[in-house]
Design a protein around this motif. Structure first.
Motif, PDB file in Angstrom:
ATOM      1  N   TRP C  22       0.828  -1.186   0.000  1.00  0.00           N
ATOM      2  CA  TRP C  22       0.000   0.000   0.000  1.00  0.00           C
ATOM      3  C   TRP C  22       0.874   1.252   0.000  1.00  0.00           C
ATOM      4  CZ3 TRP C  22      -3.844  -2.768   3.651  1.00  0.00           C
ATOM      5  CH2 TRP C  22      -4.877  -3.316   2.874  1.00  0.00           C
ATOM      6  N   VAL C  38      -9.449   5.291  -8.586  1.00  0.00           N
ATOM      7  CA  VAL C  38     -10.706   4.555  -8.691  1.00  0.00           C
ATOM      8  C   VAL C  38     -11.419   4.573  -7.345  1.00  0.00           C
ATOM      9  CG1 VAL C  38     -11.835   2.437  -9.417  1.00  0.00           C
ATOM     10  CG2 VAL C  38      -9.559   2.981 -10.298  1.00  0.00           C
ATOM     11  N   ARG C  76     -11.928   4.674  -1.721  1.00  0.00           N
ATOM     12  CA  ARG C  76     -11.030   4.247  -2.771  1.00  0.00           C
ATOM     13  C   ARG C  76     -11.043   2.728  -2.931  1.00  0.00           C
ATOM     14  NH1 ARG C  76      -5.459   3.792  -3.256  1.00  0.00           N
ATOM     15  NH2 ARG C  76      -4.991   4.148  -1.066  1.00  0.00           N
ATOM     16  N   VAL C  77     -10.801   2.273  -4.161  1.00  0.00           N
ATOM     17  CA  VAL C  77     -10.550   0.857  -4.415  1.00  0.00           C
ATOM     18  C   VAL C  77      -9.047   0.641  -4.298  1.00  0.00           C
ATOM     19  CG1 VAL C  77     -10.785  -1.057  -6.040  1.00  0.00           C
ATOM     20  CG2 VAL C  77     -12.518   0.755  -5.995  1.00  0.00           C
ATOM     21  N   LEU C  78      -8.647  -0.316  -3.477  1.00  0.00           N
ATOM     22  CA  LEU C  78      -7.225  -0.555  -3.246  1.00  0.00           C
ATOM     23  C   LEU C  78      -6.620  -1.468  -4.314  1.00  0.00           C
ATOM     24  CD1 LEU C  78      -7.266  -1.114   0.616  1.00  0.00           C
ATOM     25  CD2 LEU C  78      -6.758   0.996  -0.641  1.00  0.00           C
ATOM     26  N   TYR C  79      -5.305  -1.434  -4.344  1.00  0.00           N
ATOM     27  CA  TYR C  79      -4.578  -2.329  -5.245  1.00  0.00           C
ATOM     28  C   TYR C  79      -4.950  -3.780  -4.924  1.00  0.00           C
ATOM     29  CZ  TYR C  79      -0.688  -4.469  -7.752  1.00  0.00           C
ATOM     30  OH  TYR C  79       0.074  -5.217  -8.611  1.00  0.00           O
ATOM     31  N   HIS C  80      -5.283  -4.515  -5.966  1.00  0.00           N
ATOM     32  CA  HIS C  80      -5.600  -5.944  -5.885  1.00  0.00           C
ATOM     33  C   HIS C  80      -6.895  -6.217  -5.112  1.00  0.00           C
ATOM     34  CE1 HIS C  80      -4.530 -10.172  -6.417  1.00  0.00           C
ATOM     35  NE2 HIS C  80      -3.549  -9.745  -7.171  1.00  0.00           N
ATOM     36  N   GLU C  81      -7.751  -5.210  -5.045  1.00  0.00           N
ATOM     37  CA  GLU C  81      -9.046  -5.392  -4.388  1.00  0.00           C
ATOM     38  C   GLU C  81     -10.139  -5.412  -5.457  1.00  0.00           C
ATOM     39  OE1 GLU C  81     -11.191  -3.397  -0.500  1.00  0.00           O
ATOM     40  OE2 GLU C  81     -10.506  -2.005  -2.043  1.00  0.00           O
ATOM     41  N   ARG C  82     -11.067  -6.354  -5.342  1.00  0.00           N
ATOM     42  CA  ARG C  82     -12.190  -6.350  -6.275  1.00  0.00           C
ATOM     43  C   ARG C  82     -13.130  -5.190  -5.943  1.00  0.00           C
ATOM     44  NH1 ARG C  82     -15.303 -11.840  -6.124  1.00  0.00           N
ATOM     45  NH2 ARG C  82     -15.317 -11.228  -3.935  1.00  0.00           N
ATOM     46  N   VAL C  83     -13.837  -4.709  -6.946  1.00  0.00           N
ATOM     47  CA  VAL C  83     -14.780  -3.613  -6.731  1.00  0.00           C
ATOM     48  C   VAL C  83     -15.820  -4.008  -5.687  1.00  0.00           C
ATOM     49  CG1 VAL C  83     -16.627  -2.276  -7.822  1.00  0.00           C
ATOM     50  CG2 VAL C  83     -14.424  -2.562  -8.995  1.00  0.00           C
ATOM     51  N   ARG C  84     -16.322  -5.231  -5.769  1.00  0.00           N
ATOM     52  CA  ARG C  84     -17.355  -5.623  -4.795  1.00  0.00           C
ATOM     53  C   ARG C  84     -16.789  -5.745  -3.383  1.00  0.00           C
ATOM     54  NH1 ARG C  84     -20.885  -8.861  -6.359  1.00  0.00           N
ATOM     55  NH2 ARG C  84     -20.555  -8.964  -8.600  1.00  0.00           N
ATOM     56  N   ASP C  85     -15.522  -6.067  -3.260  1.00  0.00           N
ATOM     57  CA  ASP C  85     -14.920  -6.096  -1.922  1.00  0.00           C
ATOM     58  C   ASP C  85     -14.690  -4.678  -1.400  1.00  0.00           C
ATOM     59  OD1 ASP C  85     -14.845  -8.920  -1.715  1.00  0.00           O
ATOM     60  OD2 ASP C  85     -13.074  -8.967  -3.001  1.00  0.00           O
ATOM     61  N   LEU C  88     -18.031  -3.551  -0.054  1.00  0.00           N
ATOM     62  CA  LEU C  88     -18.293  -4.153   1.258  1.00  0.00           C
ATOM     63  C   LEU C  88     -17.469  -3.485   2.350  1.00  0.00           C
ATOM     64  CD1 LEU C  88     -18.423  -8.009   0.658  1.00  0.00           C
ATOM     65  CD2 LEU C  88     -20.270  -6.542   1.498  1.00  0.00           C
TER      66      LEU C  88
ATOM     67  N   GLU D 114     -12.324  -6.171 -14.529  1.00  0.00           N
ATOM     68  CA  GLU D 114     -11.265  -5.998 -13.533  1.00  0.00           C
ATOM     69  C   GLU D 114     -10.092  -6.891 -13.920  1.00  0.00           C
ATOM     70  OE1 GLU D 114     -12.842  -5.535  -9.397  1.00  0.00           O
ATOM     71  OE2 GLU D 114     -14.672  -6.358 -10.275  1.00  0.00           O
ATOM     72  N   PHE D 116      -6.676  -8.246 -13.177  1.00  0.00           N
ATOM     73  CA  PHE D 116      -5.759  -8.404 -12.053  1.00  0.00           C
ATOM     74  C   PHE D 116      -4.406  -8.909 -12.539  1.00  0.00           C
ATOM     75  CE2 PHE D 116      -9.632  -8.184  -9.619  1.00  0.00           C
ATOM     76  CZ  PHE D 116      -9.226  -7.616  -8.430  1.00  0.00           C
TER      77      PHE D 116
END
Lengths: 189, 189, 189, 189
Positions: C22, C38, C76-85, C88, D114, D116
């Motif tokens: 991160w 994103v 924010r959407v983090l690196y290697h995180e899915r949008v749906r995660d 959540l 997405e 990855f």
């Protein structure tokens, strides 16, 4: 929905004798009392070269009582007609033959407008019938001329189309539908 | 569309005497020959806690000739019925009263399936009628038990539901609709 | 966007030392000046048993100057995180661990909100950065309790959420986003 | 994603010195290791006068090892660039200046792809980075000529584009994205 609600619809082939297979006026009236009918609503727009909506086309019509209303392009889907062909037919009917509409590639509508004969169930109302309308934003690139019972076609900015003044000139929930369309294209004021 | 094509539909109130305002069988038959009817198609799915689809529910039915077909939840929208209430009614009809469906908040369907009586115009076909179906993916959280004329409800992975074997067991284009639904939820194999 | 604009975001792992990979605060600041980031925006809603939206959840926050603003769940959407995660995670961050969100099965957002550092390019503005936000309506079924820097979570009817009073309490275009969301679910007043 | 994965992308201003504010190659490399980047994917299509998709445009490229791959129009969204302007820029970059693309009026993509760096999390993979791509179907009405590193642009029918042969020529999940696009426009075989 406003067109046929307030005027004898010369666009409805069943009303004045169409090709075989279309309904007589009596049959259509009977069906209207017992089945939801399938409609399309088209929100005609002008877009700039990047696809951004710069204007919305609204038809101006006179009511039997002499007041003015603004309306979208709308109409019934006929038996054995594809939804995209119904869109094209109603756009040509209302905007003329050289409007050059760009019917969306996807059949996914931006919303479903459910016009109930009883007011208040949804924002949409059609005193004649229960109509379930598939609503699309349709860019038109050509020359548009109001046809039939429309007095004029006015191109308004998205802001104008969503303004209280213009919204007050639309009936049966079509003002709401215009604002839903502007929300969908990112131009809700 | 497969249910009512192959079995007398005990879910269609007009067929066996419903509340006033519903069509007699004769009226419905006449309308079917002249108007597109409004349907809903529901693709029942199981989702994990992040909303990702992990299984698709397909009904297993026997045809009059004894072969097996798989089918979606599908049915007509009645006069004065909201689309979301039609979805709920047909899901309860096919999956039972405790399926706990999560009907989408938005009326925007993922596609419109146009079932024509003539094959080949679209991927969808209904020999009985012209049906315009609003298609939704509906997560169900509860206990599902096939009702009425379905023999079983099978939960398949998205990959299985899109496989050649399962696709061959679906008729009238519903296999295509399942794959469109899986494409929409990002689970097309 | 309002949360991190006005408060040190304790939800952003890079700020206070997160897992390896991160960004440090300095790196994130540099990236923010040169790349669009994103984001996700979630509009939390309560739905009735037919899926119809009956309430919208808005967070109440105090600005450094002591005035109150209302805000959506965003981050924010983090690196290697899915949008749906990411959805959540931000919902849990803002609404607590037992909100029971129903993240949509489809990754298709109802709109893309483009927050520019320069006001006026779109309805959305973020003085810190260029953020491209995927916007979703997310029904929540459980108990919601505001977390962290939010003072309260208020459930408003769609009409209230779109009212001039409430709209005036939202900043950076989130009022517009709420109205776009209500348009999408058919509840724009 | 295939273009920049396999060739030095001469379309990426940061790589060879662009306007102030764009990233140096080192900065972009650092960001790529720590942040998801925003991309757009465009599926170029030819439509008939009713908007129905009749052909899909796929770029033909040679890999460093001499094999051929087919690819969509794809690329990064730059700082302070609107999504619709990024779409236009990448379409012009790949299809030439007179392709006459009709960028959709709505910012709502048909899906989010997405990509990855780790294979298997989604159907999409990009060994270089975590890219979150907004995917659009874009009708092009003009003359298309492959530019830069593409050897050819082939127009295939939807059926051909979804065939096993063509799918095998696409990498990183773009074959899946083509089929998702065809599902969205109702042309999944």
């Amino acid at each position: 929905m406003t067109d046929t609600a307030e005027f004898p619809p010369d666009d409805d082939p069943g009303r004045d004798g169409g090709p075989a297979g279309w309904l007589t006026p009596e049959d259509l009236a009977a069906a209207r009392a017992q089945l939801p009918l399938v409609y399309v609503d088209a929100v005609p727009v002008r877009v700039d070269e990047s696809g951004d909506v710069v204007a919305v086309g609204l038809l101006l019509r006179a009511t039997p009582l002499g007041s003015m209303t603004r309306a979208l392009v709308t109409g019934r889907v006929l038996y054995h007609e594809r939804v995209r062909d119904a869109l094209l037919r109603h756009i040509e009917k209302d905007l003329g033959p050289v409007a050059l509409p760009q019917v969306p590639a996807s059949p996914q509508p931006f919303t479903i407008a459910e016009y109930f004969p009883t007011p208040g169930i949804t924002p949409f109302h059609d005193p004649r019938q229960h109509a379930i309308s598939l609503a699309y934003v349709v860019p038109v690139a050509g020359d548009c001329r109001p046809q039939h019972n429309a007095l004029d076609l006015a191109w308004l900015t998205p802001e104008e189309a969503c303004s209280d003044t213009v919204q007050a000139e639309m009936v049966n929930g079509q003002g709401t539908l215009v604002r839903q369309a502007m929300a969908h294209v990112g131009r809700l004021d």
